[in-house]
Scaffold this motif. Structure first.
Motif, PDB file in Angstrom:
ATOM      1  N   GLN A  14       6.146  -2.031   6.001  1.00 30.42           N
ATOM      2  CA  GLN A  14       5.558  -3.175   5.303  1.00 30.42           C
ATOM      3  C   GLN A  14       6.678  -3.949   4.634  1.00 30.42           C
ATOM      4  O   GLN A  14       7.482  -3.383   3.897  1.00 30.42           O
ATOM      5  CB  GLN A  14       4.490  -2.745   4.299  1.00 30.42           C
ATOM      6  N   LEU A  15       6.778  -5.223   4.943  1.00 32.12           N
ATOM      7  CA  LEU A  15       7.793  -6.064   4.336  1.00 32.12           C
ATOM      8  C   LEU A  15       7.334  -6.456   2.937  1.00 32.12           C
ATOM      9  O   LEU A  15       6.168  -6.830   2.727  1.00 32.12           O
ATOM     10  CB  LEU A  15       8.052  -7.317   5.176  1.00 32.12           C
ATOM     11  N   VAL A  16       8.266  -6.377   2.009  1.00 29.97           N
ATOM     12  CA  VAL A  16       7.966  -6.633   0.606  1.00 29.97           C
ATOM     13  C   VAL A  16       8.991  -7.620   0.071  1.00 29.97           C
ATOM     14  O   VAL A  16      10.198  -7.471   0.312  1.00 29.97           O
ATOM     15  CB  VAL A  16       8.011  -5.317  -0.211  1.00 29.97           C
ATOM     16  N   GLY A  17       8.526  -8.652  -0.635  1.00 31.57           N
ATOM     17  CA  GLY A  17       9.425  -9.617  -1.249  1.00 31.57           C
ATOM     18  C   GLY A  17      10.152  -9.007  -2.432  1.00 31.57           C
ATOM     19  O   GLY A  17       9.807  -7.922  -2.917  1.00 31.57           O
ATOM     20  N   ASP A  18      11.191  -9.696  -2.918  1.00 33.53           N
ATOM     21  CA  ASP A  18      11.998  -9.133  -4.000  1.00 33.53           C
ATOM     22  C   ASP A  18      11.217  -9.000  -5.307  1.00 33.53           C
ATOM     23  O   ASP A  18      11.634  -8.272  -6.208  1.00 33.53           O
ATOM     24  CB  ASP A  18      13.269  -9.962  -4.216  1.00 33.53           C
ATOM     25  N   HIS A  19      10.052  -9.678  -5.405  1.00 34.18           N
ATOM     26  CA  HIS A  19       9.202  -9.541  -6.584  1.00 34.18           C
ATOM     27  C   HIS A  19       8.084  -8.528  -6.367  1.00 34.18           C
ATOM     28  O   HIS A  19       7.161  -8.435  -7.170  1.00 34.18           O
ATOM     29  CB  HIS A  19       8.604 -10.893  -6.975  1.00 34.18           C
ATOM     30  N   GLY A  20       8.151  -7.794  -5.267  1.00 39.41           N
ATOM     31  CA  GLY A  20       7.190  -6.731  -5.042  1.00 39.41           C
ATOM     32  C   GLY A  20       5.928  -7.139  -4.326  1.00 39.41           C
ATOM     33  O   GLY A  20       5.010  -6.330  -4.162  1.00 39.41           O
ATOM     34  N   ARG A  51       9.974  -7.051  13.755  1.00 44.72           N
ATOM     35  CA  ARG A  51       9.030  -8.009  14.347  1.00 44.72           C
ATOM     36  C   ARG A  51       7.717  -7.858  13.604  1.00 44.72           C
ATOM     37  O   ARG A  51       7.220  -6.746  13.431  1.00 44.72           O
ATOM     38  CB  ARG A  51       8.865  -7.738  15.842  1.00 44.72           C
ATOM     39  N   LEU A  52       7.150  -9.000  13.199  1.00 50.73           N
ATOM     40  CA  LEU A  52       5.967  -8.985  12.337  1.00 50.73           C
ATOM     41  C   LEU A  52       4.711  -9.270  13.156  1.00 50.73           C
ATOM     42  O   LEU A  52       4.716 -10.095  14.067  1.00 50.73           O
ATOM     43  CB  LEU A  52       6.114 -10.033  11.230  1.00 50.73           C
ATOM     44  N   TYR A  53       3.620  -8.559  12.776  1.00 51.44           N
ATOM     45  CA  TYR A  53       2.395  -8.660  13.554  1.00 51.44           C
ATOM     46  C   TYR A  53       1.146  -8.914  12.708  1.00 51.44           C
ATOM     47  O   TYR A  53       0.172  -9.455  13.217  1.00 51.44           O
ATOM     48  CB  TYR A  53       2.196  -7.389  14.374  1.00 51.44           C
ATOM     49  N   VAL A  71       0.849  -1.190   0.000  1.00 49.15           N
ATOM     50  CA  VAL A  71       0.000   0.000   0.000  1.00 49.15           C
ATOM     51  C   VAL A  71       0.887   1.243   0.000  1.00 49.15           C
ATOM     52  O   VAL A  71       2.049   1.206   0.418  1.00 49.15           O
ATOM     53  CB  VAL A  71      -0.942   0.018   1.225  1.00 49.15           C
ATOM     54  N   GLU A  72       0.327   2.320  -0.452  1.00 38.66           N
ATOM     55  CA  GLU A  72       1.069   3.569  -0.491  1.00 38.66           C
ATOM     56  C   GLU A  72       1.095   4.209   0.902  1.00 38.66           C
ATOM     57  O   GLU A  72       0.177   4.051   1.698  1.00 38.66           O
ATOM     58  CB  GLU A  72       0.423   4.531  -1.499  1.00 38.66           C
ATOM     59  N   GLY A  73       2.163   4.935   1.172  1.00 39.95           N
ATOM     60  CA  GLY A  73       2.215   5.735   2.378  1.00 39.95           C
ATOM     61  C   GLY A  73       2.856   5.071   3.579  1.00 39.95           C
ATOM     62  O   GLY A  73       3.021   5.707   4.623  1.00 39.95           O
ATOM     63  N   ILE A  74       3.190   3.789   3.487  1.00 44.19           N
ATOM     64  CA  ILE A  74       3.847   3.082   4.589  1.00 44.19           C
ATOM     65  C   ILE A  74       5.237   2.679   4.117  1.00 44.19           C
ATOM     66  O   ILE A  74       5.380   2.052   3.067  1.00 44.19           O
ATOM     67  CB  ILE A  74       3.043   1.843   5.027  1.00 44.19           C
ATOM     68  N   PRO A  75       6.305   3.044   4.861  1.00 39.98           N
ATOM     69  CA  PRO A  75       7.662   2.709   4.425  1.00 39.98           C
ATOM     70  C   PRO A  75       7.824   1.213   4.147  1.00 39.98           C
ATOM     71  O   PRO A  75       7.199   0.378   4.809  1.00 39.98           O
ATOM     72  CB  PRO A  75       8.532   3.155   5.599  1.00 39.98           C
TER      73      PRO A  75
END
Length: 403
Positions: A49-55, A72-74, A7-11
């Motif tokens: 937000q964690l993003v994989g190498d394929h986006g 840490r993921l929630y 999503v937009e707006g979250i690093p």
């Protein structure tokens, strides 16, 4: 499941190739070695937000570059961001779970939140007869203390909320938590909790330790079933949890509790007196030295309980820890009459159940005694194991018969 897009707006915190799979699998820790880059706009303690190498979106987490656990993921749902309402829902779900188990009542001692197992990595919430003690072990939780305290007030209205931290964990997280009262008044006099029909005294004003270990609740009852008419030795007895269960619930003929802490032994004696228990006595001596003394003196018991402190906090020292467990259990077995009961525990999370069992195998082989495992047990039900985070299963409790 359809691919979730960021999503937009979250690093963003972008993962390296092949590093995302365990995190798609819902493990709550993303180590520093997993990341390609983390947006510089995200300060430590912020949501990313964690993003994989394929986006592809993986999860929402909280970043901390000072820690080996960089995030840490929630939440693994792109439509469930980490808002104040999210944290409240998580706390409510954990507390409702304890209510459903029948553990949460006026005079209870129970763990309301068990960190990763309840989806709240880095936060422990213990409840003692109306008073709440928080253990904050992550920057993510320290930054959200106001939200957590407000939610607890709304959900359970505790008499007091105090906070503590674990020094080693704090250092790893780069945070400093001073023991403090966040709300209300912690009683200067002891309070009492009820467990399995036994009352235990706790001193909530006494610094780091509350004087009680909730994780052995069901194990104390399970072990007591084997003690009828037996002479029982409880090593590392602390405030007498296993000892009093053996004496009152198990019908042991005699119980001797040993611990190296004068304060713990005084507490155990008061607990015995409060419950009208006369078949248990307690001695304050170094437990490790006393084991050898008892063996050298040719003492014998019908049951031995071994619940030592954690022998290692890191994987680097596993071999030394296993040697210590072997040594303690070898002496414990030497003290047992044929047909005796050995209750042996390990709270070292880095020592696996298989490693612990192999240690007992070595004891059996070297001592020439047959050891039959009757029960393999874990922590109490308010310390559940999260299947996607095996690190949440740390306590091993084996109940054995020794021929």
């Amino acid at each position: 499941m359809a691919q979730q897009l960021p999503v937009e707006g979250i690093p963003k915190a972008v993962l390296l190739p092949r590093k995302a799979q365990p995190l798609y699998g819902r493990h709550p820790w993303a180590l520093h070695s997993a990341f390609d880059k983390i947006d510089s706009s995200a300060a430590d303690g912020d949501v990313v937000q964690l993003v994989g190498d394929h986006g592809r979106f993986v999860a929402y987490g909280v970043v901390n570059r000072k820690s080996r656990i960089n995030a840490r993921l929630y939440s693994w749902n792109v439509d469930e961001p980490l808002t104040d309402d999210f944290w409240k829902r998580k706390l409510a779900a954990a507390i409702d779970g304890r209510r459903q188990l029948g553990l949460f009542h006026e005079n209870a001692g129970c763990r309301l939140v068990y960190s990763e197992a309840d989806g709240l990595s880095g936060l422990i919430v213990d409840y003692f007869a109306g008073h709440v003690v928080l253990q904050v072990n992550a920057l993510a939780m320290e930054k959200r203390l106001d939200v957590i305290v407000a939610a607890l007030n709304e959900l359970i209205a505790p008499k007091s909320i105090s906070m503590r931290g674990e020094a080693g964990v704090q250092k790893a997280e780069g945070i400093t938590i001073e023991p403090q009262v966040l709300q209300g008044e912690v009683p200067s006099e002891p309070i009492f909790i009820s467990e399995n029909g036994i009352e235990f005294e706790l001193d909530l004003s006494g610094g780091q330790k509350t004087g009680f270990y909730l994780d052995q609740r069901e194990n104390r009852v399970a072990a007591a079933r084997y003690f009828s008419g037996r002479r029982v030795l409880d090593m590392f007895c602390y405030s007498g949890g296993f000892s009093l269960a053996a004496a009152k619930l198990g019908g042991a003929s005699e119980v001797i509790g040993i611990d190296g802490s004068d304060r713990a032994i005084e507490l155990a004696r008061r607990n015995a007196e409060r419950n009208g228990i006369t078949n248990a006595r307690f001695e304050s001596v170094d437990a490790f030295d006393h084991l050898k003394t008892l063996v050298d003196a040719g003492e014998k018991f019908d049951a031995v309980i071994l619940d030592p402190p954690k022998f290692t906090k890191t994987r680097r020292n596993i071999n030394e820890a296993l040697k210590a467990y072997y040594h303690v259990n070898r002496q414990g077995v030497a003290l047992l009459n044929p047909g005796g009961i050995l209750v042996t525990c390990s709270c070292s999370g880095n020592v696996s159940r298989d490693d612990f069992q192999m240690t007992l195998l070595g004891v059996a082989q070297k001592s020439g005694r047959d050891i039959q495992i009757l029960e393999q047990r874990s922590a109490a039900i308010d310390h559940p194991t999260l299947i996607t985070c095996p690190e949440t299963q740390y306590l091993k409790c084996f109940i054995c018969r020794v021929e």
